[in-house]
Scaffold this active site. Structure first.
Site, mmCIF file in Angstrom:
data_model
loop_
_atom_site.group_PDB
_atom_site.id
_atom_site.type_symbol
_atom_site.label_atom_id
_atom_site.label_comp_id
_atom_site.label_asym_id
_atom_site.label_seq_id
_atom_site.Cartn_x
_atom_site.Cartn_y
_atom_site.Cartn_z
ATOM 1 N N ILE A 637 2.327 4.176 -4.321
ATOM 2 C CA ILE A 637 3.661 4.225 -4.919
ATOM 3 C C ILE A 637 4.029 2.929 -5.614
ATOM 4 C CG2 ILE A 637 4.661 6.071 -3.530
ATOM 5 C CD1 ILE A 637 5.763 3.995 -1.643
ATOM 6 N N GLU A 644 -1.512 -2.937 -2.538
ATOM 7 C CA GLU A 644 -0.742 -1.798 -2.964
ATOM 8 C C GLU A 644 0.168 -1.259 -1.858
ATOM 9 O OE1 GLU A 644 -5.058 -1.266 -2.408
ATOM 10 O OE2 GLU A 644 -3.736 -2.489 -3.588
ATOM 11 N N VAL A 645 1.203 -0.561 -2.295
ATOM 12 C CA VAL A 645 2.098 0.106 -1.350
ATOM 13 C C VAL A 645 1.837 1.586 -1.513
ATOM 14 C CG1 VAL A 645 4.477 0.425 -0.626
ATOM 15 C CG2 VAL A 645 3.805 -1.706 -1.716
ATOM 16 N N ASP A 756 16.809 -13.605 0.019
ATOM 17 C CA ASP A 756 16.452 -12.909 -1.225
ATOM 18 C C ASP A 756 17.130 -11.543 -1.263
ATOM 19 O OD1 ASP A 756 15.292 -12.573 -3.667
ATOM 20 O OD2 ASP A 756 13.324 -12.020 -2.907
#
Ligand code: ACK
Length: 848
Positions: A637, A644-645, A756
């Site tokens: 995704i 990567e996710v 953040d």
């Protein structure tokens, strides 16, 4: 400029460029996922770019110490108003690129540092492009060009810098695409700034040829749309075959993501550093897979490479169902010690197993009957008259009963042993023979049997050896059964001496016993039946009194010892435990105090994972280790900094499968990256709140290292809002903000400062519940594309950060509250960029 080492050279630039020394960063570092279309630092001759009008941009070519040219274009008409100076590159072929990147290195003079130019001096220039199939002869018409961006300097220089001979070189990169024609021109428009364009590099990104999991993936150009990935199917390397379809995804930055599926080395080949190598002579691999070649099993060999099965040595064989890993075997030797026992109707043959079973367990026996005269070479088959019980071939036990024999005949029985490879051998089967004369006398029967004593469960018996044994006595067989269940079931046992203790009997029960003797010539008949009864409780006590006394004495002694030992261990063990526990709590308390985390006694507070000497301890304290077999990866995704996710499912025993997001750590990471990656899990694992992303667990004991968190169907809040601009009611938007506020309140109660907080770091689920994510302290800021370097050297998302945090890194729950205010603005404006296109410099200036 050629090599990218820090080099010294001099450059005289009009009246405002300093004499430059030690100009690091002038050269570009080219990684292997960039294909360079133009790099002015490597052009040897003139660049020959067009300038309009002629008194605008000026070309200056200097030589470096290696006598290579440095091409610089400068313009500095800051005194005159209405400047419109164009500099156009030559035609640049787009090659295979869809999206191109333009990297510009330039210096820009601070207008405030030039006297008398107020109103005319500018601090930006514009970058344009036009696509074209023609590489020559195109007339320059500014109106045909499309603007890519206005380029401003992060750092402009002043007269003072000139004096100090400091050069502030800016590097800006812009993306352009999709490009559809064969090539393009770039153009730089100056509108009255004092600029020196020192180098221009144009490149595109590709995922370079790679081999992963024994599959090869070709050079691949990423999609123009940076959020979607190109799925590429790999082909197996030589001597490998597909197990699951090997796939990789090519990400926008030219990185390969999420290796799925794999190839495996074929039979006879093993994996060595990403390729399949043949097994050496003497080694074999019987199955395709990622196992190593194995040494040939005993009694087998191979002189060839890439062997899938080793050949058996001479005289050794492998049965059809023997696995290749099994040693080669041979037929057994002959059975030994054949004896017989005969009475009027039955002949029992018994033997011992062969001394050499050939290395196998599947031994069977066959009995062949022959009738021989005086000359043993003249034997004939016994014919079908005899009966063998259970049969005469395939015998598993070491005995057989022969019935229906004729009296006064010499029968010779050959007992053969065989195993699973006997049929493969051409040599005759080894056997042992015994000759039986059918009127031979059997040993005499056992006479009187005496009961020596009986307890509830056992009986001791003894008897006299037989008067006539016709051979040495081997042992006695005692057969017995319950009188009431006569003949239904019986048990038997053996004894070498003429006495036995039979155990495991029922109390107060009558048993029948009969006994026979076995000699080298066979068995006697069974003795007459003897009936004896086991004792009841009282008799048991009497019979076992002696034993009980011994056991009781031992038990008392043992118990006393046990008590002493237990006391000893309790005292020393507890002391140690107490000391350890005390040390642990003391250590934690110290850690808390040192880090200012002992905020509210009794309230759970956040523990900084960096206070653990070994960070892997922190992750295991706060995160569950998940067995990777419980995770099913379904889709990629997105791409994070570490890898990567993906989305997928997590199975928990006894529970429903749940959707999860899986963050992976790219292979080839350093220890530091692994620590930084897992730090997020160590932090997230400490939180338990409906508006904080929930950690399901981590995979650290196998590759790839993963962090598994709850799945948030609508992804990050900023892009979600932009996609659904104007779709929600104010109540819904405020609902989202309420959720974020609740999560942030929880974090501040825990003593955690996020640093953040921004809409891009909030995730939204299918019920529009917003949850705070992206934890990891400094790492978060490294990871955030919005984070920019400040004058103090830190990397900070300027637009979201409170002034005191920008100025002197004073991050606190109060600075998180400032960021929350920016998030409120982002939410209510459906994801607009805070402060729109104002530069970071202007934003900081406006807030301080
Ligand atoms: O904006 P997105 O769709 O939401 O794309 C990014 C991408 O992964 C890279 O970070 C998405 N993402 C991250 N964590 C989760 C999660 N827990 N559930 C769903 N999507 C996630 C994020």
């Amino acid at each position: 400029m050629g090599g990218c080492e820090v080099r010294e050279f001099l450059l005289q630039f009009g009246f405002f460029l300093p004499l430059l020394t030690a100009w690091p960063g002038y050269c570009s570092h080219v990684s292997n996922n960039q294909v360079v279309l133009l790099d002015t630092t490597t052009v040897l001759g003139e660049l020959g770019w067009k300038t309009y009008p002629l008194n605008g941009w000026d070309a200056i070519t200097e030589m470096d110490e290696h006598n290579r040219p440095i091409h610089t274009y400068q313009v500095c008409n800051v005194m005159e108003p209405n400047q419109n100076n164009w500099l156009r590159t030559n035609w640049i072929s787009r090659d295979a690129a869809q999206k191109i990147y333009v990297e510009m290195k330039f210096t820009l003079r601070d207008c405030n540092s030039i006297p008398w130019v107020l109103g005319t001096c500018k601090e930006t220039f514009n970058l344009y492009y036009v696509e074209s199939d023609e590489s020559h002869g195109i007339k320059f018409k500014p109106s045909q060009y499309t603007k890519i961006d206005t380029i401003a300097a992060d750092e402009s220089f002043t007269q003072m810098d000139l004096g100090d001979r400091i050069l502030k070189l800016n590097t800006e990169i812009r993306e352009v695409g999709p490009i559809e024609r064969k090539g393009f021109y770039l153009a730089f428009q100056d509108i009255g700034a004092c600029i020196a364009l020192v180098s221009v590099r144009v490149f595109y990104k590709k995922c370079p040829f790679t081999v992963r999991n024994l599959a090869m993936f070709p050079d691949t150009i990423p999609r123009v749309d940076s959020s979607s990935l190109v799925e590429v199917r790999g082909s197996c390397v030589k001597s490998a075959e597909e197990r699951d379809t090997p796939k990789l995804y090519c990400g926008a930055d030219g990185d390969w993501l999420v290796p799925l599926g794999r190839c495996i080395c074929s039979t006879g080949y093993e994996e060595v550093e990403g390729s399949c190598h043949a097994c050496r002579p003497g080694f074999y691999k019987a199955f395709a897979g990622n196992t190593k070649c194995s040494k040939c099993p005993p009694h087998s060999l191979t002189y060839m490479e890439a062997t899938s099965i080793c050949q058996c040595e001479k005289g050794y064989f492998r049965a059809e169902k023997d696995p290749p890993s099994m040693a080669c075997t041979r037929p057994p030797s002959a059975p030994r010690n054949v004896v017989f026992n005969i009475n009027e109707t039955a002949l029992i043959l018994e033997w011992s197993p062969p001394s050499d079973t050939g290395g196998r367990k599947d031994l069977t026996y066959s009995v062949i009957c022959k009738k021989c005269g005086l000359d043993t070479s003249q034997c004939e088959d016994c014919g079908g008259g005899l009966r063998f019980i259970p049969r005469h071939t395939g015998l598993i036990n070491n005995s057989v009963i022969v019935l229906d024999f004729v009296s006064h005949v010499n029968y010779t029985f050959e007992i053969e042993a065989m195993n699973g490879v006997s049929e493969l051998s051409f040599s005759p089967k080894p056997f042992t023979a015994i000759t039986v004369t059918t009127d031979q006398d059997a040993p005499s029967l056992i006479g009187m049997v005496r009961k020596d004593w009986a307890s509830q469960n056992s009986i001791a018996l003894s008897w006299q050896a037989p008067a006539f044994s016709n051979g040495a006595i081997l042992d006695y067989e005692i057969k017995y059964y319950e009188k009431e269940h006569e003949q239904l079931t019986y048990s038997s046992t053996r004894s070498k001496a003429p006495s036995v203790i039979i155990t495991g009997l029922k109390p107060a029960t009558k048993y029948i016993f009969h006994i026979r003797v076995r000699t080298t010539t066979g068995y006697s008949g069974y003795s007459q039946k003897f009936e004896f009864e086991t004792g009841d409780e009282t008799s048991d006590m009497a019979a076992e009194q002696g034993q009980i006394l011994v056991i009781a004495t031992a038990a008392v002694g043992g118990f006393t010892l046990l008590v002493i030992l237990t006391l000893f261990f309790l005292i020393t063990g507890r002391c140690q435990w107490y000391i350890k526990a005390k040390m642990k709590s003391e250590e934690k308390r110290r850690n808390h105090l040192q880090n200012g985390h002992l905020r509210f006694p009794g309230i759970k507070t956040y523990i900084d994972p960096d206070t653990y000497e070994d960070p892997s301890l922190a992750v295991h304290e706060f995160a569950k280790e998940i067995d990777p077999s419980r995770i099913r990866i379904e889709r990629v995704i997105g791409a994070g900094e570490f890898g990567e996710v993906c989305s997928g499912r997590l199975k928990t025993p006894g529970k429903r499968e749940i959707p999860v997001a899986i963050k992976t750590l790219k292979g080839g990471h350093m220890d530091r990256q692994r620590r930084d990656f897992l730090r997020e899990a160590s932090i997230m694992g400490q939180f338990d709140h409906p508006n904080i992303i929930r950690l399901e667990g981590v995979v650290t004991k196998s590759r790839p290292v993963m962090i598994v968190v709850e799945y948030m169907e609508n992804g990050s809040l900023d892009s979600f809002l932009r996609k659904h601009d104007g779709h929600f009611t104010v109540i819904q938007l405020v609902g989202m903000l309420r959720g974020i506020a609740s999560g942030m309140k929880y974090l501040s109660d825990m003593g955690y400062v996020h640093r953040d907080l921004a809409a891009r770091n909030i995730l939204v689920n299918s019920n529009l519940v917003c949850k705070v994510s992206d934890f990891g302290l400094s790492r978060v800021l490294e990871d955030d594309p919005e984070a920019a370097y400040t004058t103090t050297g830190g990397k900070i998302p300027i637009r979201w950060t409170a002034p005191e945090a920008i100025a002197y890194r004073k991050f606190s729950s109060a600075s998180d509250a400032w960021s929350y205010g920016i998030v409120m603005w982002e939410v209510m404006s459906y994801g607009e960029r805070p402060y729109w296109e104002m530069s970071n410099q202007d934003v900081s200036a406006a807030n301080s």
